[in-house]
Design an enzyme around this catalytic site. Sequence first.
Site, PDB file in Angstrom:
ATOM      1  N   TYR A  15       0.850  -0.856   0.213  1.00  0.00           N
ATOM      2  CA  TYR A  15       0.508   0.195   0.055  1.00  0.00           C
ATOM      3  C   TYR A  15       1.011   1.154   0.230  1.00  0.00           C
ATOM      4  O   TYR A  15       0.610   2.350   1.032  1.00  0.00           O
ATOM      5  CB  TYR A  15      -1.186  -0.221   1.413  1.00  0.00           C
ATOM      6  N   TYR A 144     -14.574  -4.927   4.824  1.00  0.00           N
ATOM      7  CA  TYR A 144     -12.730  -5.265   4.036  1.00  0.00           C
ATOM      8  C   TYR A 144     -12.485  -6.427   4.816  1.00  0.00           C
ATOM      9  O   TYR A 144     -13.036  -6.888   6.182  1.00  0.00           O
ATOM     10  CB  TYR A 144     -12.100  -3.934   4.773  1.00  0.00           C
ATOM     11  N   ASP A 246     -16.476 -11.740  10.471  1.00  0.00           N
ATOM     12  CA  ASP A 246     -15.164 -11.954  10.349  1.00  0.00           C
ATOM     13  C   ASP A 246     -14.749 -11.241  11.320  1.00  0.00           C
ATOM     14  O   ASP A 246     -15.309  -9.389  11.548  1.00  0.00           O
ATOM     15  CB  ASP A 246     -14.510 -10.804   9.179  1.00  0.00           C
ATOM     16  N   LYS A 275      -4.978 -11.511  13.269  1.00  0.00           N
ATOM     17  CA  LYS A 275      -3.887 -10.415  13.848  1.00  0.00           C
ATOM     18  C   LYS A 275      -3.291 -11.344  14.955  1.00  0.00           C
ATOM     19  O   LYS A 275      -2.698 -11.452  15.687  1.00  0.00           O
ATOM     20  CB  LYS A 275      -5.213  -9.254  13.771  1.00  0.00           C
TER      21      LYS A 275
HETATM   22  C1  LIG Z   1     -11.683  -7.300   9.174  1.00  0.00           C
HETATM   23  C2  LIG Z   1     -10.780  -7.499   8.429  1.00  0.00           C
HETATM   24  N1  LIG Z   1     -10.697  -8.869   7.670  1.00  0.00           N
HETATM   25  C3  LIG Z   1      -9.665  -9.255   6.870  1.00  0.00           C
HETATM   26  C4  LIG Z   1      -8.279  -9.129   6.925  1.00  0.00           C
HETATM   27  C5  LIG Z   1      -7.480  -9.628   5.887  1.00  0.00           C
HETATM   28  O1  LIG Z   1      -5.785 -10.019   7.392  1.00  0.00           O
HETATM   29  P1  LIG Z   1      -4.288  -9.688   6.370  1.00  0.00           P
HETATM   30  O2  LIG Z   1      -3.957  -8.689   7.155  1.00  0.00           O
HETATM   31  O3  LIG Z   1      -3.406 -10.554   7.695  1.00  0.00           O
HETATM   32  O4  LIG Z   1      -4.836 -10.858   5.543  1.00  0.00           O
HETATM   33  C6  LIG Z   1      -8.461  -7.302   7.538  1.00  0.00           C
HETATM   34  C7  LIG Z   1      -6.302  -6.975   8.001  1.00  0.00           C
HETATM   35  O5  LIG Z   1      -6.731  -5.760   8.122  1.00  0.00           O
HETATM   36  C8  LIG Z   1      -9.343  -7.345   8.638  1.00  0.00           C
HETATM   37  O6  LIG Z   1      -9.683  -6.185   9.140  1.00  0.00           O
END
Ligand SMILES: Cc1ncc(COP(=O)(O)O)c(C=O)c1O
Length: 440
Positions: A15, A144, A246, A275
Amino acid sequence: MHLVDADKKYVWHPYTQMLDWTRWDNKVIVGAKGFYLIDSKGREYLDGIASMWCNVWGHSDNEILQSMSEQIRALPHSTLFGLASAPSITLAEKLLRLCKGMQKVFYSDNGSTAIEVAMKMAVQYWHNKGMRKKRYFISLENGYHGDTFGAMSLGYLPKFFRPYRHLLLKVYKAPSPRATDQTAAKDTNTDLAQVEKVVSKHKDSCAALIMESGAQIAGGGIIYKKDYQRRISEICKQYGLLFILDEIATGFGRLGNMVEYLAQRSRPDIVCLGKALTGGYSPLAVTLTTAEIYNAFLGSYTEAKHLSHGHTFTGHAVGCAAAITNLELFHKYNLIKRIRDNAVYLRRRLNELNSPIVANPRQKGLFAAFELQQNDKPITIMQKDEILQYFVMRESMKMGVILRPLGNTMVIIPPLAIPRRDLARIMDVQMSLVKRIEKI
Ligand SMILES: Cc1ncc(COP(=O)(O)O)c(C=O)c1O
């Protein structure tokens, strides 16, 4: 060659407009002390973004690093294809004890792939049950879910993903919860009615609805109002859609609850976590699901009902060891209580951000956000055409704190176990930046 120059020469950053990057006084991080990162010139920076929202305990030597080191000596990595490994079993048991309603754990390496797994599980669940028309998804605008193709399709944010649009999967969009102010309950019914309309229209062709649990983070820091998530969970049940949550950014205490979907009284069929799972020390993510979903994948090999998914590092032993100890430390140090105490402080400091350019401050747990705007318009550009986001990143670094806004949305997403004095420092820097931006 000096490390900074070597980085500019060889590394392509995520990014990042690399033309801009090469003009910066970039920092190469070479070490850490507690919640501070140390660069190659010995300067220290408070990790105000929890190393992209995953760090829990800071970066120094602690029990997690010890358990990783013991694991790497005992067994660095062996595959879960056709073999089991002890840490992946222990961790699965721990996670399922926490995540009520879930009965199976599927491992992957990062949040995006945990989402891909969830998508494949959902589609194949219906396929295996002979309902092959149910193969698309519904997701919320502003959501996202990651950067791989399935995840981009679900969380299509045009400013990030427009060039890939023609390759993305068909996903029906339901509106994002409109009010970013969690106290504004009056719109919940309208928001839910709109979601229900989309669900009822596409119920026969959709496998699942997916949304972030508790709040949309990357899409603008939108905290759900009370009952919003629970009622979407009910809508999905009513119309026969699987409900995927998620919880990658919001799980493990970010919003003040160890398991956000339980606090929201929602009943997912599939949950993705990542995370903070390992304290931010090792790339590991999981997709959890119920016995109902899992059982639909059982049969003889010739029926080909099993899930065709796996990565080289699925269920990596060192990552699992880190996650096991991380979860033990949450308990040992009563981290959720600490997060809730700090959340009260964070809310108070947020309310003190008294400025004509600060709009819509909001907070839950150790997550807070507010917009910078003037005459109701977002402030996106600073002097000399500099993007606000990069101004904030550069100037906060000069003050010894790492910050990274989302467009004109300032976010506070610190390491979960951050000491009060360091949280205070982040808020001091936020406040001082707001005052400076006010004058520009
Ligand atoms: C809500 C959410 N889902 C999925 C992801 C993707 O995770 P990764 O960056 O470990 O692929 C993120 C990343 O910031 C996120 O905030």
